[in-house]
Design a protein around this motif. Structure first.
Motif, PDB file in Angstrom:
ATOM      1  N   ASP A 112       0.807  -1.215   0.000  1.00  0.00           N
ATOM      2  CA  ASP A 112       0.000   0.000   0.000  1.00  0.00           C
ATOM      3  C   ASP A 112       0.845   1.274   0.000  1.00  0.00           C
ATOM      4  O   ASP A 112       0.315   2.382   0.087  1.00  0.00           O
ATOM      5  CB  ASP A 112      -0.945   0.017   1.209  1.00  0.00           C
ATOM      6  N   ALA A 113       2.163   1.134  -0.122  1.00  0.00           N
ATOM      7  CA  ALA A 113       3.052   2.299  -0.098  1.00  0.00           C
ATOM      8  C   ALA A 113       2.994   3.068  -1.413  1.00  0.00           C
ATOM      9  O   ALA A 113       2.728   2.495  -2.471  1.00  0.00           O
ATOM     10  CB  ALA A 113       4.490   1.848   0.174  1.00  0.00           C
ATOM     11  N   PRO A 114       3.245   4.385  -1.372  1.00  0.00           N
ATOM     12  CA  PRO A 114       3.361   5.142  -2.617  1.00  0.00           C
ATOM     13  C   PRO A 114       4.445   4.534  -3.516  1.00  0.00           C
ATOM     14  O   PRO A 114       5.476   4.056  -3.025  1.00  0.00           O
ATOM     15  CB  PRO A 114       3.765   6.543  -2.141  1.00  0.00           C
ATOM     16  N   HIS A 115       4.207   4.540  -4.783  1.00  0.00           N
ATOM     17  CA  HIS A 115       5.113   4.006  -5.824  1.00  0.00           C
ATOM     18  C   HIS A 115       5.078   2.483  -5.933  1.00  0.00           C
ATOM     19  O   HIS A 115       5.674   1.927  -6.872  1.00  0.00           O
ATOM     20  CB  HIS A 115       6.560   4.465  -5.630  1.00  0.00           C
ATOM     21  N   ALA A 116       4.432   1.774  -4.997  1.00  0.00           N
ATOM     22  CA  ALA A 116       4.320   0.313  -5.136  1.00  0.00           C
ATOM     23  C   ALA A 116       3.272   0.022  -6.205  1.00  0.00           C
ATOM     24  O   ALA A 116       2.088   0.311  -6.029  1.00  0.00           O
ATOM     25  CB  ALA A 116       3.936  -0.324  -3.813  1.00  0.00           C
ATOM     26  N   ALA A 117       3.711  -0.543  -7.323  1.00  0.00           N
ATOM     27  CA  ALA A 117       2.820  -0.724  -8.476  1.00  0.00           C
ATOM     28  C   ALA A 117       2.313  -2.147  -8.629  1.00  0.00           C
ATOM     29  O   ALA A 117       1.345  -2.385  -9.356  1.00  0.00           O
ATOM     30  CB  ALA A 117       3.554  -0.308  -9.754  1.00  0.00           C
ATOM     31  N   GLY A 118       2.933  -3.096  -7.989  1.00  0.00           N
ATOM     32  CA  GLY A 118       2.535  -4.486  -8.129  1.00  0.00           C
ATOM     33  C   GLY A 118       3.360  -5.374  -7.231  1.00  0.00           C
ATOM     34  O   GLY A 118       4.262  -4.912  -6.517  1.00  0.00           O
ATOM     35  N   LEU A 119       3.052  -6.668  -7.265  1.00  0.00           N
ATOM     36  CA  LEU A 119       3.623  -7.618  -6.321  1.00  0.00           C
ATOM     37  C   LEU A 119       3.903  -8.939  -7.004  1.00  0.00           C
ATOM     38  O   LEU A 119       3.032  -9.514  -7.653  1.00  0.00           O
ATOM     39  CB  LEU A 119       2.615  -7.839  -5.184  1.00  0.00           C
ATOM     40  N   ALA A 120       5.136  -9.428  -6.866  1.00  0.00           N
ATOM     41  CA  ALA A 120       5.506 -10.755  -7.353  1.00  0.00           C
ATOM     42  C   ALA A 120       6.160 -11.503  -6.199  1.00  0.00           C
ATOM     43  O   ALA A 120       7.130 -11.008  -5.613  1.00  0.00           O
ATOM     44  CB  ALA A 120       6.452 -10.665  -8.543  1.00  0.00           C
ATOM     45  N   LEU A 121       5.632 -12.670  -5.875  1.00  0.00           N
ATOM     46  CA  LEU A 121       6.070 -13.398  -4.697  1.00  0.00           C
ATOM     47  C   LEU A 121       6.679 -14.739  -5.084  1.00  0.00           C
ATOM     48  O   LEU A 121       6.115 -15.478  -5.890  1.00  0.00           O
ATOM     49  CB  LEU A 121       4.883 -13.627  -3.756  1.00  0.00           C
ATOM     50  N   LEU A 122       7.815 -15.059  -4.471  1.00  0.00           N
ATOM     51  CA  LEU A 122       8.498 -16.331  -4.691  1.00  0.00           C
ATOM     52  C   LEU A 122       8.556 -17.077  -3.365  1.00  0.00           C
ATOM     53  O   LEU A 122       9.179 -16.607  -2.404  1.00  0.00           O
ATOM     54  CB  LEU A 122       9.927 -16.106  -5.211  1.00  0.00           C
ATOM     55  N   ALA A 123       7.887 -18.211  -3.288  1.00  0.00           N
ATOM     56  CA  ALA A 123       7.842 -19.008  -2.050  1.00  0.00           C
ATOM     57  C   ALA A 123       7.635 -18.117  -0.840  1.00  0.00           C
ATOM     58  O   ALA A 123       8.419 -18.136   0.114  1.00  0.00           O
ATOM     59  CB  ALA A 123       9.133 -19.821  -1.904  1.00  0.00           C
ATOM     60  N   PRO A 124       6.563 -17.311  -0.817  1.00  0.00           N
ATOM     61  CA  PRO A 124       6.440 -16.277   0.211  1.00  0.00           C
ATOM     62  C   PRO A 124       5.914 -16.800   1.542  1.00  0.00           C
ATOM     63  O   PRO A 124       5.083 -17.708   1.596  1.00  0.00           O
ATOM     64  CB  PRO A 124       5.408 -15.323  -0.418  1.00  0.00           C
ATOM     65  N   ALA A 125       6.384 -16.199   2.627  1.00  0.00           N
ATOM     66  CA  ALA A 125       5.710 -16.382   3.900  1.00  0.00           C
ATOM     67  C   ALA A 125       4.297 -15.835   3.744  1.00  0.00           C
ATOM     68  O   ALA A 125       4.112 -14.722   3.272  1.00  0.00           O
ATOM     69  CB  ALA A 125       6.460 -15.639   5.004  1.00  0.00           C
ATOM     70  N   PRO A 126       3.270 -16.613   4.109  1.00  0.00           N
ATOM     71  CA  PRO A 126       1.894 -16.229   3.800  1.00  0.00           C
ATOM     72  C   PRO A 126       1.324 -15.224   4.793  1.00  0.00           C
ATOM     73  O   PRO A 126       1.829 -15.088   5.912  1.00  0.00           O
ATOM     74  CB  PRO A 126       1.150 -17.558   3.881  1.00  0.00           C
ATOM     75  N   PRO A 127       0.254 -14.524   4.399  1.00  0.00           N
ATOM     76  CA  PRO A 127      -0.403 -13.589   5.331  1.00  0.00           C
ATOM     77  C   PRO A 127      -0.862 -14.253   6.620  1.00  0.00           C
ATOM     78  O   PRO A 127      -0.928 -13.607   7.666  1.00  0.00           O
ATOM     79  CB  PRO A 127      -1.596 -13.068   4.517  1.00  0.00           C
ATOM     80  N   GLU A 128      -1.179 -15.532   6.572  1.00  0.00           N
ATOM     81  CA  GLU A 128      -1.630 -16.263   7.765  1.00  0.00           C
ATOM     82  C   GLU A 128      -0.505 -16.483   8.762  1.00  0.00           C
ATOM     83  O   GLU A 128      -0.727 -16.926   9.896  1.00  0.00           O
ATOM     84  CB  GLU A 128      -2.186 -17.625   7.356  1.00  0.00           C
ATOM     85  N   GLY A 129       0.751 -16.183   8.369  1.00  0.00           N
ATOM     86  CA  GLY A 129       1.909 -16.463   9.202  1.00  0.00           C
ATOM     87  C   GLY A 129       2.447 -17.863   8.958  1.00  0.00           C
ATOM     88  O   GLY A 129       1.837 -18.681   8.265  1.00  0.00           O
ATOM     89  N   LEU A 130       3.581 -18.147   9.547  1.00  0.00           N
ATOM     90  CA  LEU A 130       4.285 -19.407   9.285  1.00  0.00           C
ATOM     91  C   LEU A 130       4.050 -20.474  10.349  1.00  0.00           C
ATOM     92  O   LEU A 130       4.611 -21.568  10.251  1.00  0.00           O
ATOM     93  CB  LEU A 130       5.790 -19.139   9.177  1.00  0.00           C
TER      94      LEU A 130
END
Length: 267
Positions: free
Chosen positions: A110-128
């Protein structure tokens, strides 16, 4: 295709590696690559970042400051590092986050200038926590190796080899990468166990994509799928790849998949 070499830039909270595209693609966003636990900006410099730059993107990879033994960094510190790097670029940026860096990227969307998101094996929003509990039950030696990532002699534990890399990666290459791992902040890893305040990409109107390894025991496929669902994003589970996707055998194909998504999303 000429692959550019990195150079180092300073920003308010530290340093980052930068790769200049030899032929910038008109309208292409810059890429901010955020590394995972026990790693550093070096993980992108083994070819992955150069390939993205050769496709026309300005690429930047900051180093997270892990703090000190008396005051180890928390996720808020990593967020501040990434936010300062993003602010220094002053242009539209796609956040590319791996593992723990993927969690930072999601919280920064949600930061200014953040235009998109690409995730590689990401820690999930639910936590680890759920993935960590399953790992403890299914593979105690590997779970103990992961738990020791905060210790001085922990990150290079050989048990991590089969989690980070697929069986096809030559052993000498895997050992070379393992030797470069460094202790991670215990505070940041503990905080990452809990559910996180992550706004979904679709709610912010930002495109997103998620990649995972089909054999990754650290961020298992079902966690990748749930992360993609949270963001209403396309996803791909790649065969033969471990957790350290940008270093594993077949990283070129992963970089090309990411490039294709960028070209389709930012015309």
């Amino acid at each position: 295709m000429r692959t550019p070499d990195p150079h180092e830039l300073r920003f308010a909270r530290g340093t980052m590696l930068a790769w200049d595209p030899p032929a910038p693609r008109p309208g292409a966003p810059a890429l901010l690559l955020l590394h995972g636990a026990a790693c550093g900006a070096w993980v992108w410099s083994e070819g992955f970042a150069s390939r993205l730059a050769a496709a026309g993107h300005a690429v930047f990879a900051p180093e997270f400051n892990r703090g000190t033994a008396d005051r180890p960094a928390g996720l808020a510190d990593f967020l501040a590092d990434a936010r300062a790097a993003l602010a220094a670029l002053q242009r539209p940026v796609v956040l590319v986050g791996h593992s723990l860096g993927g969690l930072v990227a999601q919280r920064l969307l949600d930061a200014p200038h953040a235009a998109g998101l690409a995730l590689l094996a990401p820690a999930p929003p639910e936590g680890l926590a759920w993935a960590n509990w399953r790992l403890a039950m299914a593979d105690p030696p590997l779970w103990r190796a992961v738990a020791r990532m905060t210790e001085t002699d922990g990150p290079a534990d050989g048990a991590l080899r089969r989690a980070l890399f697929g069986p096809g990666l030559p052993e000498a290459v895997a050992l070379h990468h393992l030797a470069r791992l460094r202790p991670e902040s215990r505070t940041a890893l503990l905080e990452a166990q809990a559910p996180q305040p992550v706004a979904p990409a679709w709610g912010l109107g930002r495109p997103a994509v998620v990649f995972g390894g089909r054999r990754d025991p650290l961020v298992p496929p079902d966690a990748v799928v749930r992360t993609a669902a949270w963001h209403a994003a396309p996803f791909a589970l790649l065969d033969g790849m471990g957790h350290a996707m940008m270093l594993d055998l077949g990283w070129e194909g992963l970089a090309d998949r990411l490039t294709y998504w960028l070209e389709e999303s930012f015309r």
